[in-house]
Every structure is written in C-alpha cells, then in structure tokens.
Design a protein around this motif. Structure first.
Motif, PDB file in Angstrom:
ATOM      1  N   UNK A   1      23.094  -6.845  -4.904  1.00  0.00           N
ATOM      2  CA  UNK A   1      23.116  -6.015  -3.703  1.00  0.00           C
ATOM      3  C   UNK A   1      23.611  -6.820  -2.502  1.00  0.00           C
ATOM      4  N   UNK A   2      23.165  -8.055  -2.391  1.00  0.00           N
ATOM      5  CA  UNK A   2      23.621  -8.920  -1.301  1.00  0.00           C
ATOM      6  C   UNK A   2      25.139  -9.024  -1.286  1.00  0.00           C
ATOM      7  N   UNK A   3      25.737  -9.160  -2.465  1.00  0.00           N
ATOM      8  CA  UNK A   3      27.168  -9.423  -2.575  1.00  0.00           C
ATOM      9  C   UNK A   3      28.044  -8.176  -2.575  1.00  0.00           C
ATOM     10  N   UNK A   4      27.453  -6.991  -2.517  1.00  0.00           N
ATOM     11  CA  UNK A   4      28.223  -5.745  -2.579  1.00  0.00           C
ATOM     12  C   UNK A   4      27.849  -4.778  -1.460  1.00  0.00           C
ATOM     13  N   UNK A   5      28.096  -5.159  -0.217  1.00  0.00           N
ATOM     14  CA  UNK A   5      27.704  -4.283   0.883  1.00  0.00           C
ATOM     15  C   UNK A   5      28.436  -2.943   0.900  1.00  0.00           C
ATOM     16  N   UNK A   6      29.644  -2.869   0.378  1.00  0.00           N
ATOM     17  CA  UNK A   6      30.407  -1.615   0.408  1.00  0.00           C
ATOM     18  C   UNK A   6      29.682  -0.487  -0.308  1.00  0.00           C
ATOM     19  N   UNK A   7      28.964  -0.831  -1.361  1.00  0.00           N
ATOM     20  CA  UNK A   7      28.219   0.189  -2.097  1.00  0.00           C
ATOM     21  C   UNK A   7      26.720   0.054  -1.866  1.00  0.00           C
ATOM     22  N   UNK A   8      26.345  -0.806  -0.935  1.00  0.00           N
ATOM     23  CA  UNK A   8      24.943  -1.082  -0.689  1.00  0.00           C
ATOM     24  C   UNK A   8      24.316  -0.196   0.360  1.00  0.00           C
ATOM     25  N   UNK A   9      23.178  -0.624   0.804  1.00  0.00           N
ATOM     26  CA  UNK A   9      22.356   0.137   1.742  1.00  0.00           C
ATOM     27  C   UNK A   9      23.034   0.302   3.102  1.00  0.00           C
ATOM     28  N   UNK A  10      23.259   1.545   3.521  1.00  0.00           N
ATOM     29  CA  UNK A  10      23.852   1.767   4.831  1.00  0.00           C
ATOM     30  C   UNK A  10      22.890   1.453   5.977  1.00  0.00           C
ATOM     31  N   UNK A  11      21.595   1.482   5.709  1.00  0.00           N
ATOM     32  CA  UNK A  11      20.628   1.185   6.770  1.00  0.00           C
ATOM     33  C   UNK A  11      20.818  -0.249   7.244  1.00  0.00           C
ATOM     34  N   UNK A  12      20.950  -1.179   6.309  1.00  0.00           N
ATOM     35  CA  UNK A  12      21.170  -2.577   6.681  1.00  0.00           C
ATOM     36  C   UNK A  12      22.571  -2.786   7.227  1.00  0.00           C
ATOM     37  N   UNK A  13      23.563  -2.251   6.541  1.00  0.00           N
ATOM     38  CA  UNK A  13      24.957  -2.525   6.884  1.00  0.00           C
ATOM     39  C   UNK A  13      25.386  -1.934   8.221  1.00  0.00           C
ATOM     40  N   UNK A  14      24.795  -0.828   8.616  1.00  0.00           N
ATOM     41  CA  UNK A  14      25.247  -0.124   9.826  1.00  0.00           C
ATOM     42  C   UNK A  14      24.311  -0.275  11.016  1.00  0.00           C
ATOM     43  N   UNK A  15      23.281  -1.096  10.893  1.00  0.00           N
ATOM     44  CA  UNK A  15      22.285  -1.203  11.963  1.00  0.00           C
ATOM     45  C   UNK A  15      22.902  -1.577  13.312  1.00  0.00           C
ATOM     46  N   UNK A  16      23.737  -2.590  13.326  1.00  0.00           N
ATOM     47  CA  UNK A  16      24.335  -3.032  14.590  1.00  0.00           C
ATOM     48  C   UNK A  16      25.233  -1.956  15.185  1.00  0.00           C
ATOM     49  N   UNK A  17      26.037  -1.310  14.347  1.00  0.00           N
ATOM     50  CA  UNK A  17      26.912  -0.247  14.837  1.00  0.00           C
ATOM     51  C   UNK A  17      26.115   0.932  15.372  1.00  0.00           C
ATOM     52  N   UNK A  18      25.058   1.305  14.690  1.00  0.00           N
ATOM     53  CA  UNK A  18      24.272   2.454  15.147  1.00  0.00           C
ATOM     54  C   UNK A  18      23.530   2.143  16.445  1.00  0.00           C
ATOM     55  N   UNK A  19      23.226   0.888  16.678  1.00  0.00           N
ATOM     56  CA  UNK A  19      22.596   0.513  17.950  1.00  0.00           C
ATOM     57  C   UNK A  19      23.544   0.775  19.118  1.00  0.00           C
ATOM     58  N   UNK A  20      24.839   0.782  18.839  1.00  0.00           N
ATOM     59  CA  UNK A  20      25.842   1.017  19.884  1.00  0.00           C
ATOM     60  C   UNK A  20      26.150   2.499  20.092  1.00  0.00           C
ATOM     61  N   UNK A  21      25.745   3.359  19.157  1.00  0.00           N
ATOM     62  CA  UNK A  21      26.005   4.792  19.269  1.00  0.00           C
ATOM     63  C   UNK A  21      24.832   5.470  19.965  1.00  0.00           C
ATOM     64  N   UNK A  22      25.146   6.460  20.745  1.00  0.00           N
ATOM     65  CA  UNK A  22      24.075   7.193  21.424  1.00  0.00           C
ATOM     66  C   UNK A  22      23.411   8.147  20.445  1.00  0.00           C
ATOM     67  N   UNK A  23      22.223   8.565  20.790  1.00  0.00           N
ATOM     68  CA  UNK A  23      21.475   9.489  19.950  1.00  0.00           C
ATOM     69  C   UNK A  23      22.122  10.850  19.823  1.00  0.00           C
ATOM     70  N   UNK A  24      23.119  11.148  20.627  1.00  0.00           N
ATOM     71  CA  UNK A  24      23.769  12.446  20.581  1.00  0.00           C
ATOM     72  C   UNK A  24      24.779  12.600  19.464  1.00  0.00           C
ATOM     73  N   UNK A  25      25.168  11.523  18.844  1.00  0.00           N
ATOM     74  CA  UNK A  25      26.158  11.585  17.767  1.00  0.00           C
ATOM     75  C   UNK A  25      25.485  11.903  16.438  1.00  0.00           C
ATOM     76  N   UNK A  26      26.207  12.631  15.583  1.00  0.00           N
ATOM     77  CA  UNK A  26      25.695  12.959  14.257  1.00  0.00           C
ATOM     78  C   UNK A  26      25.384  11.724  13.441  1.00  0.00           C
ATOM     79  N   UNK A  27      26.191  10.679  13.613  1.00  0.00           N
ATOM     80  CA  UNK A  27      25.970   9.443  12.869  1.00  0.00           C
ATOM     81  C   UNK A  27      24.621   8.833  13.232  1.00  0.00           C
ATOM     82  N   UNK A  28      24.325   8.773  14.501  1.00  0.00           N
ATOM     83  CA  UNK A  28      23.067   8.170  14.947  1.00  0.00           C
ATOM     84  C   UNK A  28      21.873   8.989  14.458  1.00  0.00           C
ATOM     85  N   UNK A  29      21.975  10.303  14.543  1.00  0.00           N
ATOM     86  CA  UNK A  29      20.879  11.161  14.062  1.00  0.00           C
ATOM     87  C   UNK A  29      20.675  10.983  12.558  1.00  0.00           C
TER      88      UNK A  29
END
Length: 190
Positions: free
Chosen positions: A100-128
């Motif tokens: 799992x460590x070595x395959x982020x493309x198919x891995x957990x989006x919660x870990x992989x996208x945390x930094x990006x989601x911190x930059x999105x406002x709560x109004x976006x579908x992605x953030x929700x």
C-alpha cells in the motif's frame, strides 16, 4: 474526424475520472489538464466537452476515489462474513503494508488527498465527499471502546511517514509499529 457516440463519450469520461483519481493521489490536484488527458489517452481539446472545469473534474475524481474506498471496506467485511473485528484487522494490516505504501495511485484517497483537500473550501463537492469519506472510514474502524478516529489517525500518519521515509529502514519500522499498536491485545489463556 467523426463524432463520438454517446456510449463512447461516457466511457471516455469515466476513463478521465478514473485516471484523474489515480493521478491526484500520486501528484495532487495540481496536475495539468493536458497531463490528465494525455494519461487518459485522450486529446486536451476533448476535456471541455466532458467537464465544465477542472474543479468539476476534481469533484468527480475525489467522489470516485472515496467511493472506491467505501467499496473496499464493504468487500473486506463481506470476505470475513460479517466478522467486523477480523475485517478491521485485515484492513489495518493491508493498509499498513509495503504494498500500500508503494502504490498510492490505487491506495487510500484519505491519506493521498489530505493536503489538497485542506486547500479546498467546504463548498466544493470534493471537500464534502472527502469529509464524508473520513467520517465513514473512522466509523468503519470504530470499536466498542472508541469511535475509530484515533485508529484512523494512527493509520494515516503512519502511512504518510512511511511514504516520506520510503528509502530508509525507518519506513518499514513505522508501518510495523503502527500495525502492532493497532493489533488487538492477546487474550489470556484460560
């Protein structure tokens, strides 16, 4: 060049969303539209026939990734015939693995996208979708004694640190320590 059929257009759209979901987990949401379309095997010009904006694609790709995570949890539980504790431990062990460590493309989006989601406002579908995914994941990890948030934080933190230290022995030590911390205590023999 002729028009693409409705079915082919839908297949192309799905391919772009799926590929974007993978690329965002590896490179973040800053990937260019041109690079996304190239990775999907389509032309850059076709993007705006499929999506109103890059933000719209980010929304769909994150929703797709979080949906994959929910499906993975359901499959894991089904494989253990409803035995939640065993399913949770199987998921934890797989989550905190070198694979799992070595395959982020198919891995957990919660870990992989945390930094990006911190930059999105709560109004976006992605953030929700991301926030709901975090809530669902922690609830899935809940035990009789706790709500699952600490377990999720341990798993995410360990995975991120293991990825950041991947080229050193420390990486596998981090994964091992987190697996041990999240393993049930051995039951005394009676």
């Amino acid at each position: 060049m002729g028009r693409v059929s409705h079915a082919q257009a839908q297949a192309n759209r799905h391919r772009v969303v799926e590929r974007a979901s993978q690329l965002f987990r590896v490179q973040g949401t800053g990937v260019s539209v041109a690079d996304l379309m190239k990775a999907a095997g389509l032309t850059h010009g076709g993007f705006y026939k499929q999506f109103a904006s890059k933000e719209a694609l980010i929304d769909e790709a994150v929703i797709h990734a979080v949906g994959e995570l929910a499906e993975h949890h359901a499959t894991t539980l089904a494989e253990h015939e409803g035995h939640r504790v065993e399913a949770q431990q199987d998921l934890i062990d797989g989550y905190l693995s070198v694979r799992h460590r070595d395959n982020p493309a198919s891995g957990c989006p919660v870990a992989a996208l945390a930094t990006d989601m911190a930059r999105h406002s709560g109004g976006h579908g992605a953030h929700r979708a991301y926030t709901e995914g975090v809530q669902d994941f922690s609830q899935w990890l809940a035990t009789d004694d706790e709500d699952g948030i600490a377990r999720l934080c341990t798993m995410l933190g360990a995975l991120l640190l293991a990825r950041a230290t991947k080229d050193s022995p420390l990486s596998e030590q981090i994964l091992s320590a987190a697996r041990t911390a999240l393993s049930p205590a051995p039951q005394p023999r009676v």
